[in-house]
Design a protein around this motif. Structure first.
Motif, short mmCIF file in Angstrom:
data_model
loop_
_atom_site.label_atom_id
_atom_site.label_comp_id
_atom_site.label_asym_id
_atom_site.label_seq_id
_atom_site.Cartn_x
_atom_site.Cartn_y
_atom_site.Cartn_z
N ARG A 52 -17.80 2.72 -3.95
CA ARG A 52 -18.12 1.47 -2.80
C ARG A 52 -19.32 1.47 -2.51
O ARG A 52 -20.12 0.45 -2.59
CB ARG A 52 -17.10 1.60 -1.74
CG ARG A 52 -17.31 0.30 -0.78
CD ARG A 52 -16.30 0.54 0.27
NE ARG A 52 -16.76 -0.51 1.38
CZ ARG A 52 -16.40 -1.92 1.25
NH1 ARG A 52 -15.75 -2.42 0.03
NH2 ARG A 52 -16.52 -2.74 2.21
N ARG B 115 -10.99 -1.21 -1.65
CA ARG B 115 -10.30 -0.44 -0.67
C ARG B 115 -9.60 0.58 -1.12
O ARG B 115 -8.54 0.36 -2.01
CB ARG B 115 -9.47 -1.48 0.30
CG ARG B 115 -8.85 -1.01 1.40
CD ARG B 115 -8.15 -2.09 2.06
NE ARG B 115 -7.29 -3.09 1.52
CZ ARG B 115 -5.99 -2.66 1.57
NH1 ARG B 115 -5.30 -1.49 2.04
NH2 ARG B 115 -4.90 -3.35 0.62
N HIS B 116 -9.53 1.84 -0.41
CA HIS B 116 -9.03 3.00 -1.04
C HIS B 116 -7.38 2.87 -0.53
O HIS B 116 -7.10 2.63 0.55
CB HIS B 116 -9.42 4.25 -0.33
CG HIS B 116 -8.88 5.51 -0.63
ND1 HIS B 116 -9.11 5.91 -2.22
CD2 HIS B 116 -8.10 6.24 -0.06
CE1 HIS B 116 -8.45 7.21 -2.06
NE2 HIS B 116 -7.84 7.29 -1.06
N ASP C 27 -15.00 -5.81 -2.44
CA ASP C 27 -14.03 -5.64 -1.54
C ASP C 27 -13.11 -4.70 -1.83
O ASP C 27 -11.71 -4.45 -1.36
CB ASP C 27 -13.01 -6.90 -1.41
CG ASP C 27 -13.91 -8.15 -1.00
OD1 ASP C 27 -14.49 -7.97 0.18
OD2 ASP C 27 -13.93 -9.13 -1.73
N GLY D 251 -7.64 -6.13 -2.17
CA GLY D 251 -8.61 -5.32 -1.24
C GLY D 251 -8.99 -5.83 0.00
O GLY D 251 -9.27 -5.25 0.92
N ARG D 252 -8.98 -7.36 -0.09
CA ARG D 252 -9.33 -7.77 1.41
C ARG D 252 -8.01 -7.82 2.16
O ARG D 252 -7.87 -8.31 3.51
CB ARG D 252 -9.76 -9.22 1.32
CG ARG D 252 -11.13 -9.36 0.70
CD ARG D 252 -11.53 -10.61 0.85
NE ARG D 252 -10.86 -11.70 -0.07
CZ ARG D 252 -10.97 -11.96 -1.55
NH1 ARG D 252 -11.98 -11.09 -2.01
NH2 ARG D 252 -10.53 -12.61 -2.05
N GLY D 253 -6.73 -7.63 1.65
CA GLY D 253 -5.55 -7.50 2.46
C GLY D 253 -4.98 -8.95 2.53
O GLY D 253 -3.99 -9.27 3.43
N ASP E 108 0.73 -1.18 -0.08
CA ASP E 108 0.01 0.04 0.03
C ASP E 108 0.95 1.30 -0.03
O ASP E 108 0.66 2.12 -0.71
CB ASP E 108 -1.01 0.07 1.20
CG ASP E 108 -2.01 -1.14 1.28
OD1 ASP E 108 -2.17 -1.65 0.28
OD2 ASP E 108 -2.73 -1.24 2.22
N THR F 260 -13.55 7.14 -4.58
CA THR F 260 -13.48 5.67 -3.83
C THR F 260 -14.79 5.29 -2.96
O THR F 260 -15.39 4.30 -3.19
CB THR F 260 -12.15 5.30 -3.09
OG1 THR F 260 -11.32 5.75 -4.09
CG2 THR F 260 -12.24 3.78 -2.94
N VAL G 127 -7.38 2.14 -6.45
CA VAL G 127 -8.39 1.37 -5.36
C VAL G 127 -7.97 -0.28 -5.50
O VAL G 127 -7.34 -0.71 -6.68
CB VAL G 127 -9.70 1.45 -5.90
CG1 VAL G 127 -10.71 0.57 -4.97
CG2 VAL G 127 -10.09 2.61 -5.90
#
Length: 833
Positions: free
Chosen positions: A154, A141-142, A139, A71-73, A45, A150, A65
């Protein structure tokens, strides 16, 4: 400016800083599991955010994004980076330049990238057309840039998903089903795909999507831990292989287990299977709930209309407010199934009067009722039973034993009900010995199930055979317990006999029934192994089986158990040919148990055709062949055609050295698989000849295609016997033209002498990796040892050949002990080369 220059100036880590930090995190740090994935996502990130900041200077209405797994890490060491460059349709050239400044540094590091550049409207449109895109955006994620852009996307995507749930969720369910059909079930595969197989990471993601729809939710207990375990295994797989793979191959499982600090590959697979079962069960429950909700939504308008009509009728008929006596709103209709058990909305639930804390038989009664009705047990009912039901006394009351038998005898629905009980720990509470076989892998290509699922599958198969036996209850319980010893060291049949005695006693069977169950478990492999690896014409073979079984009733049960066990193992474990051999053995054993003596094979009279071929062979001085298709006896049902059992190959040849390797070599050259092989010397009337003729009665099948003509086989056999056909060279040429794919290294061959297996010959057993020409190599080695092969019994299970050879001295006597051991050693050394 080169992409490398952009990366070096923008990243803030110094030249190669992100790459170096990434390597340290993956290989030198003490972190693993979720902390390492979170740290890797945070590191990535920060790097991407700095690349974005440097490249987007002065540019507004743009954001970066992370979507999908990123996005879920959930970043594993070799995971793709799923990125969306979102913009408000401003300067297209500037956005394109920013995309280059982002994508090229990622590619320069050799990282896989799934990228797109879209406006919010384009993203929503694409999501509406492509379900996979929509799932990825759920999922979102910014990472950097315009946070409002973003957030707006979402919010819109989630609203679209919830509004379109009645249409999209059935599509998602179909997508999951198609993937499961292609990839199989993770909880049973020896080389599973951690992501795509049923019960894998894709299904876990689908459950998150269902929850986001607000239409239904998955059972939460254990789900997060199961997902985490699969991710941990994937991390270790990426680190040990250095590849972006989700396939847990056999040759990599030991390394992955070591990376995770586990004892061995079996421990690894068991943990993977346990995680997959949690996700699979949660999926089953969730999709049932989705179906129920969608069905209710579809019928709700019609019900409202019916309710209004009913209310008007009651108002006219009885006056007042039109409410039914007792008032309140109507509840879902319940249909009684058994004491304390009812059906409601397509599931089996507990009656309002049920008291699990006072009724220890209720779990088995509910399970049996559900299986008989072909309905699932509701999650709430199973959890209530697990939380409050009293343990059964020892021995079990008669009703509990009867309900277990009913559950096992209900056919295919038994599987789903059993899995529901197992998911909440009820099975191991009822049968503590089950824990050792639960999720236990079977490293044998013949088996397609884990040990526990194989036992349930055997019970399902046995339920189809209960009309053939006098004691169906014993058959079903034996099916459930026959491999229970596989959780213990040593011979699983021996260990299983001890466990079966204990379990049968606790279940409440009397002493005689316990003895029968113990015999069935101890000898559940006896009929199949004897029929395929022993000479059924040898009286010692039949007598040994009769002594082990003891009674016709037990033999009847063992026959049905043998078939159920094989059918539940996999396609390679049973065939009409095997079934015919087992049935033949059973008929012979029945005769012995009835008091008849088995016929002496030395006194066997040749058939008219055998005698004709033998006379022709003696007259011509060369081999004579006859091919004849073999089929099962016609079915009692006229519509059922007899099934082919292979082809009978009869060969008569004047007695001479080298017959076995010559025949087996020619068959291998012609790609014919040998199923059974019998050789014996035939004495013809003195008026016809002076000498012996060897008669070979074999069952063969084409590896593929059609069978060759008998004339071609005979011509090649003549050449093989006179030495003009170089069989080893022909086999080598074929192997060179069609090389076999390399697989997992096979265990070494093993050759043993079976003690006291026959009084007419010495039985040598060969277990080896099946390969073209294997029987030829064995025959040639036995020929060099100077022994005569009286008969051969060939059996192939998956990739393994399990063959038995009845050999004698040149005078026809069994081999002395030391000579037999020497032959076995020579044969094993030959096969190891």
């Amino acid at each position: 400016m080169t992409s490398t220059g952009v990366r070096t100036e923008a990243e803030g880590f110094g030249p190669g800083g992100y790459a170096a930090a990434r390597l340290r995190l993956l290989h030198e740090g003490a972190q693993s599991g979720p902390p390492r994935r979170a740290a890797l996502a945070k590191l990535t990130d920060d790097w991407l955010a700095q690349l974005f900041t440097a490249g987007a200077e002065g540019l507004r209405g743009v954001s970066l994004v992370a979507v999908g797994g990123y996005g879920r890490g959930e970043l594993s060491p070799r995971s793709d980076l799923d990125l969306l460059l979102l913009h408000d349709d401003g300067d297209p050239q500037a956005v394109a330049a920013l995309a280059d400044r982002l994508w090229y540094p990622v590619w320069d590091l050799g990282l896989a990238l799934d990228h797109s550049v879209r406006t919010p409207a384009e993203a929503r449109k694409t999501a509406g057309e492509d379900l996979k895109v929509q799932l990825g955006l759920l999922d979102a994620r910014h990472l950097a840039g315009d946070l409002g852009l973003t957030a707006g996307l979402r919010t819109s995507v989630l609203a679209d998903w919830r509004n379109q749930a009645p249409k999209r969720l059935p599509e998602l369910r179909e997508l999951c089903a198609e993937r499961a059909e292609r990839q199989g079930e993770l909880q049973y595969l020896l080389e599973p795909d951690l992501k795509e197989a049923r019960g894998g990471l894709r299904d876990a993601t689908a459950l998150r999507a269902v929850a986001a729809s607000w239409l239904a939710d998955a059972p939460r207990e254990g789900l997060a831990d199961a997902r985490c375990r699969l991710l941990d295994v994937r991390d270790a797989l990426h680190l040990t292989t250095g590849r972006a793979t989700d396939r847990l191959s056999l040759q990599e499982q030991d390394q992955v287990a070591a990376e995770l600090g586990l004892l061995d590959a079996d421990t690894l697979l068991r943990q993977v299977y346990e995680a997959a079962r949690v996700i699979s069960y949660a999926s089953d429950v969730t999709w049932r709930e989705v179906g129920r909700v969608l069905k209710a939504r579809a019928v709700r308008p019609r019900l409202r209309k019916l309710a209004r009509e009913r209310s008007d009728f009651l108002r006219r008929a009885v006056g007042g407010d039109g409410r039914a006596p007792g008032g309140g709103r109507p509840v879902a209709e319940r249909s009684p199934l058994a004491e304390g058990v009812v059906e409601q909305e397509g599931e089996v639930v507990l009656a309002r009067t049920a008291r699990p804390e006072r009724d220890p038989v209720l779990p088995l009664r509910a399970a049996a009722a559900a299986a008989q009705a072909g309905l699932p047990l509701s999650l709430h009912a199973v959890r209530r039973l697990a939380a409050t039901a009293r343990p059964l006394p020892t021995p079990w009351p008669a009703e509990a034993r009867e309900q277990l038998v009913t559950l096992l005898g209900s056919g295919r629905p038994t599987v789903e009900v059993w899995e529901a009980l197992e998911a909440e720990g009820l099975i191991t509470r009822l049968l503590p010995d089950w824990e050792r076989v639960r999720c236990r892998p079977q490293r044998n290509a013949v088996h397609i199930w884990t040990v526990d699922r194989h036992l349930i599958e055997t019970a399902v198969r046995a339920s189809e055979l209960t009309r053939r036996v006098g004691r169906p209850d014993l058959l079903l319980v034996a099916a459930l317990l026959h491999d229970i010893g596989k959780g213990w060291p040593g011979d699983h049949s021996v260990a299983g006999e001890i466990i079966a005695r204990d379990v049968a006693g606790r279940i409440g069977f009397d002493r005689d029934d316990v003895a029968v169950l113990a015999t069935l478990v101890r000898h559940h492999l006896l009929l199949a192994e004897t029929a395929t690896r022993r000479d059924l014409e040898d009286p010692a073979t039949v007598r040994s089986v009769a002594e082990a079984v003891g009674s016709q009733g037990t033999l009847e049960l063992l026959h049905a158990l043998t078939e159920a066990d094989a059918l539940a193992t996999g396609p390679a474990a049973w065939s009409s040919w095997r079934g015919a051999l087992v049935t033949d053995l059973v008929k012979r054993v029945v005769a012995v148990l009835a008091g008849d003596e088995p016929a002496d094979p030395e006194a066997a009279t040749p058939t008219a055709e055998q005698e004709r071929l033998a006379i022709e062979a003696f007259r011509t001085g060369g081999p004579v062949l006859a091919l004849r298709a073999q089929t099962e006896p016609p079915s009692e049902e006229p519509a059922v055609e007899p099934e082919p059992l292979g082809v009978e190959l009869l060969i008569a040849v004047p007695d001479q050295p080298g017959v076995l390797p010559a025949v087996s070599g020619v068959l291998a050259v012609h790609r014919l698989t040998v199923r059974t092989a019998e050789l014996r010397a035939l004495d013809l009337p003195d008026a016809v000849h002076e000498g012996n003729v060897l008669l070979l009665d074999w069952r063969v099948a084409a590896e593929y295609g059609s069978l060759p003509q008998a004339a071609r086989l005979r011509a090649d056999l003549v050449r093989a016997l006179d030495g003009s056909l170089d069989v080893p060279a022909r086999l080598a040429e074929r192997d060179a033209a069609y090389p076999r794919r390399r697989g997992v290294e096979a265990p070494p061959p093993r050759v043993t002498v079976a003690p006291a297996a026959s009084r007419h010959a010495t039985v040598i057993e060969v277990r080896a990796q099946d390969a073209p020409g294997l029987l030829f190599r064995i025959g040639r080695a036995l020929e060099k040892c100077g022994v005569r092969v009286r008969s051969a019994h060939v059996s192939t299970l998956g990739a393994n050949a399990v063959d038995a050879f009845y050999v004698t001295t040149a005078t026809g006597a069994p081999l002395p002990g030391e000579e037999a051991a020497s032959v076995a050693r020579v044969l094993e050394e030959t096969l190891r080369k």
